[in-house]
Design an enzyme around this catalytic site. Structure first.
Site, short mmCIF file in Angstrom:
data_model
loop_
_atom_site.label_atom_id
_atom_site.label_comp_id
_atom_site.label_asym_id
_atom_site.label_seq_id
_atom_site.Cartn_x
_atom_site.Cartn_y
_atom_site.Cartn_z
N ARG A 82 -25.08 -45.04 0.85
CA ARG A 82 -24.06 -46.07 1.54
C ARG A 82 -23.97 -46.97 2.16
O ARG A 82 -23.01 -47.84 1.80
CB ARG A 82 -23.53 -44.51 2.87
N LYS A 184 -18.50 -48.54 5.06
CA LYS A 184 -18.83 -49.02 6.68
C LYS A 184 -19.21 -49.95 6.86
O LYS A 184 -20.24 -50.57 7.25
CB LYS A 184 -20.69 -48.49 7.14
N GLU A 220 -8.96 -39.02 9.36
CA GLU A 220 -9.96 -38.72 10.46
C GLU A 220 -9.98 -39.77 11.39
O GLU A 220 -8.67 -39.97 11.78
CB GLU A 220 -11.21 -39.91 9.89
#
Length: 345
Positions: A82, A184, A220
């Site tokens: 990721r 991220k 989220e």
């Protein structure tokens, strides 16, 4: 190894300087060897790319002491993957995934005395991050970068442990550039700070974000993914039409735990917020590396007052079983799927 003299069961979720960090530099088109360092400061030019154009990505994972006394990490290969994906999206050189895993092993082993003992409720938080150190004044990618890993022992992310929290619905969009929720990066989290502080000042634990296009679908929260349980006992995992929900490693792992270990029916689909306000769900939880699974008892906002009947005060039966199974895998008391647990020491 003898542990540090800390009150492990009372640790907050905050930074504490440990013995070593890991550092590696990118220059002239290649990554260096990398090494441990006891220097926890960063020095860079006032014109470094991170300071002007926010080229920065990071990850988060944990190290655990198992019941047998081993120190392990949970699925670091997915963090490596990721982070590489995030770096590519921000025109940064991906840190090699095999080198990432070895760096995690190296820095955790060097800080073994800081890994909390089994059963105390604390863990060692591992934060790999990378940022542009190269000088850049025009809008363009930098040519030099630094990859680092810091570690710090932490307690639970949400105060109260298994006590259900109350969250609100954000009246601001968290999404940075549309469609980058799968990155991220600090720029995404920075966008959540203002609405997050508003929520905390009003007494809420977190913000729930709806999709930025229609403000119709559940996405989220500022720091975690959302899980729901419907009246039929299905685990419902919100899905985004535009890939703007962070691909949480914890969420993906819990889906596997639910289907392959617990035999549950899992449904991944877009979830309209009106389904929540209509009372279609009996449990709600927030999941992530830091939170693991924290129960949500209530969602409140202007014109919204929802209570989840099976988890209003503490975790409902489904969230509790999911948490017990996942933490059991991490602690070595439940057999882990192949490749999930990496032994450090």
């Amino acid at each position: 190894m003898e542990k540090q003299n800390l009150d492990w069961s009372s640790l907050p979720f905050s930074y504490r300087e440990t013995s070593y960090s890991y550092v590696c530099n990118y220059k002239d088109g290649a990554w260096g060897e990398g090494e441990l360092t006891s220097d926890h400061t960063v020095t860079m030019s006032e014109c470094a790319g991170i300071l002007h154009y926010c080229q920065e990505v990071f990850e988060g994972l944990k190290a655990y002491t198992t019941e047998s006394g081993e120190i392990v990490c949970f699925r670091p290969d997915l963090n490596a993957q990721r982070m590489a994906d995030s770096a590519k999206r921000l025109c940064m050189p991906a840190f090699p995934e095999d080198k990432f895993i070895e760096a995690v092993k190296q820095v955790v082993a060097a800080n073994a005395s800081w890994v909390p003992p089994y059963g105390c409720g604390a863990t060692l938080y591992v934060r790999p991050y990378m940022f542009a150190t190269g000088v850049v004044i025009g809008v363009s990618p930098a040519t030099e970068y630094q990859f680092r890993i810091l570690v710090t022992p932490v307690g639970p992310y949400f105060k109260g442990g298994d006590t259900a929290v109350t969250i609100t619905v954000a009246d601001y969009d968290r999404a940075a550039p549309h469609g980058t929720g799968n990155i991220k990066a600090g720029l995404n989290y920075a966008m959540s700070l203002y609405p997050g502080e508003k929520a905390h000042a009003a007494g809420f634990a977190e913000n729930l974000y709806l999709d930025s296009q229609s403000r119709t679908y559940v996405e989220e929260t500022g720091g975690a993914n959302v899980l729901l349980v419907d009246k039929q006992g299905n685990l419902v995992v919100p899905k985004s039409f535009t890939d703007s929900i962070l691909p949480s490693i914890t969420r993906r792992s819990l889906v596997t735990v639910a289907t392959d270990i617990l035999g549950m029916n899992v449904i991944e689909r877009p979830v309209k917020f009106e389904e929540i306000t209509n009372g279609d769900f009996v449990e709600c939880g927030l999941c992530g590396t830091a939170a693991v699974i924290s129960p949500v008892g209530h969602i409140k906002a202007e014109g919204v007052d929802v209570t989840f009947p099976d988890g209003a005060e503490t975790s409902g039966p489904v969230m509790k079983k999911l948490r017990e199974t996942l933490t059991g895998i991490q602690a070595g008391t439940v057999e882990a799927p192949e490749g999930w647990i990496v032994k450090i020491a």
